[in-house]
Design an enzyme around this catalytic site. Structure first.
Site, short mmCIF file in Angstrom:
data_model
loop_
_atom_site.label_atom_id
_atom_site.label_comp_id
_atom_site.label_asym_id
_atom_site.label_seq_id
_atom_site.Cartn_x
_atom_site.Cartn_y
_atom_site.Cartn_z
N SER A 252 47.75 111.93 -39.88
CA SER A 252 48.82 111.74 -39.51
C SER A 252 50.27 111.62 -40.71
O SER A 252 51.25 111.71 -40.19
CB SER A 252 49.26 110.13 -39.49
N ASP B 192 51.85 99.81 -45.18
CA ASP B 192 52.14 101.24 -45.43
C ASP B 192 52.46 102.44 -46.60
O ASP B 192 53.51 101.81 -46.48
CB ASP B 192 52.36 101.74 -43.56
N HIS C 178 52.04 106.47 -45.41
CA HIS C 178 52.76 107.55 -44.61
C HIS C 178 54.77 107.54 -45.82
O HIS C 178 55.15 107.07 -46.86
CB HIS C 178 52.73 107.19 -43.26
#
Length: 444
Positions: free
Chosen positions: A155, A401, A404
């Site tokens: 991702s 997170d 990312h």
């Protein structure tokens, strides 16, 4: 006003009269400039690339007396390490917003979900010994006219592709030309440039299964990695691509069982009886080795493989599922932190396996390039979504997170690197052609 005057001349918005000679010459010139690109697009492309190469102040332009085959020589810019430097303020950034780009994944849409600070978007990378131009979307699309690029990995690789779509949106948005409904395998096409971009989801790079007999020690699933077997979901698809961006990293931190020759040889934190714990680094090395073997074994693949190095997370005060977070609001200086421990080990594994693959690929006529984002992203603890990838009152379990990257954000600089490397590739090709011409002259 000049454009208005030309419009009036071309479309008859003046009273009829005998056209002067200058007018006839102007119309003829405009018609020629319109017709030539239609019938001879390669001429325009070559002129554009030449302009790109010679616009660099470190690349000497050919003199007016130079012969047609004369080409630019290798410059110090080619020898500059663009990945060693510092982050410097860039008040002109960002170059898109969450309101102008629809490609931002919800969990990386930091401004939508209330991130209060904005300075994390206003930095650019400055190499120590040269300049790195900010990404030019029109130049990128022109250089890749008629080409194709695939992002192969997890991702974070998809995060990179979405960043590029947003940067390119200033020129054109792509259309979805995917051949499957599976969102792990998406293809986009820029129709004006006949440029295709795709993402292939393969977080471990090799054949993988999620086991059903246990949830694993961290309750995130126990993965079975067949370390010596190709993941055909991507290895059977990349023959057609001109460029591959290959990356992997964070999924190797999860519990895994390793298979080789269809037999269990060890694991990473699986806590299974009679299965030796070989650690993350063992599977990571073998996975990259197998991925490179797959690429080098392809008969029809003639593209360039860019290996994007590991971009570490920035969890502080705990790991991802134990309250860790990333709340810093500005970059580190290069002397304020360093790569160490497991992150350093994973990075070195990539470098070592890359060098082996590059040597093997060269024998087969294949090219590998290192897109070294590790040090660059190590210095950006401020660029992650943290808790700003969802609404605070959502009734779901969502972790902070710190893996990312916010869009817009530091990951946009990866496109700066990629475009510069593509231009360098053109310089290398020009230099190689020059050497061949020089050798032929000597032999004659």
């Amino acid at each position: 006003m000049k454009h208005q005057a030309i419009d009036e001349l071309l479309f008859g918005k003046i009273r009829p009269q005998k056209p002067p000679k200058k007018f006839v010459l102007l119309v003829c010139a405009l018609l020629l400039l319109t017709i030539i690109p239609l019938y001879y697009p390669s001429i325009c492309r070559s002129l554009f690339v030449s302009k790109t190469i010679y616009s660099n102040p470190l690349v000497p332009s050919p003199s007016s007396s130079a012969q047609e085959e004369d080409l630019p020589s290798i410059t110090s810019n080619l020898k500059c390490d663009i990945f060693t430097g510092e982050w410097v303020p860039n008040p002109e950034a960002p170059y898109y917003t969450n309101k102008t780009c629809w490609a931002i994944h919800e969990h990386q849409n930091c401004m939508k979900y209330g991130r209060p600070d904005t300075e994390f978007m206003k930095w650019k990378w400055k190499p120590d010994d040269c300049e790195l131009p900010v990404f030019n979307p029109a130049q990128f699309l022109e250089l890749l006219r008629g080409k194709s690029m695939a992002f192969v990995g997890d991702s974070v690789g998809r995060n990179q592709m979405q960043s590029m779509i947003c940067l390119l949106s200033r020129v054109e948005y792509p259309i979805d030309v995917s051949t499957t409904e599976d969102q792990r395998f998406i293809r986009w096409k820029y129709t004006s440039y006949n440029f295709t971009m795709a993402t292939f989801w393969t977080p471990h790079l090799v054949k993988t299964k999620e086991a059903t007999y246990t949830d694993g020690p961290t309750k995130t699933g126990l993965f079975e990695l067949y370390l010596d077997e190709f993941d055909e979901a991507w290895t059977t698809q990349i023959n057609e691509f001109d460029y591959i961006i290959l990356s992997a990293g964070h999924w190797f931190f999860r519990p895994m069982v390793y298979y080789e020759n269809r037999k269990i040889t060890g694991c990473n934190y699986c806590l299974l009886d009679n299965v030796p714990d070989l650690g993350k680094h063992y599977g990571y090395r073998k996975a990259f080795r197998t991925a490179f073997k797959a690429i080098n074994s392809l008969e029809n693949y003639k593209g360039i493989t860019y290996v994007r190095t590991f971009a570490q997370s920035h969890f502080e005060n705990g790991i991802w599922n134990e309250g860790g977070n990333c709340l810093r609001t500005k970059p580190y200086k290069s002397n304020e932190t360093r790569l160490e421990g497991l992150n350093l080990e994973l990075y070195m594994i990539q470098i070592e396996e890359y060098r082996k693959a590059e040597k093997e690929g060269r024998r087969n006529g294949l090219k590998y390039r290192l897109l070294d984002t590790t040090q660059v992203t190590l210095l950006r603890p401020d660029g992650h979504p943290s808790r700003y990838g969802h609404w605070p009152n959502e009734n779901v379990t969502l972790y902070n997170d710190c893996v990312h990257w916010c869009l817009p954000g530091p990951i946009d600089t990866w496109s700066d690197f990629l475009l510069e490397m593509l231009k360098m590739e053109g310089m290398r090709s020009a230099e190689e052609k020059k050497r061949l011409i020089s050798r032929d002259r000597r032999s004659n």
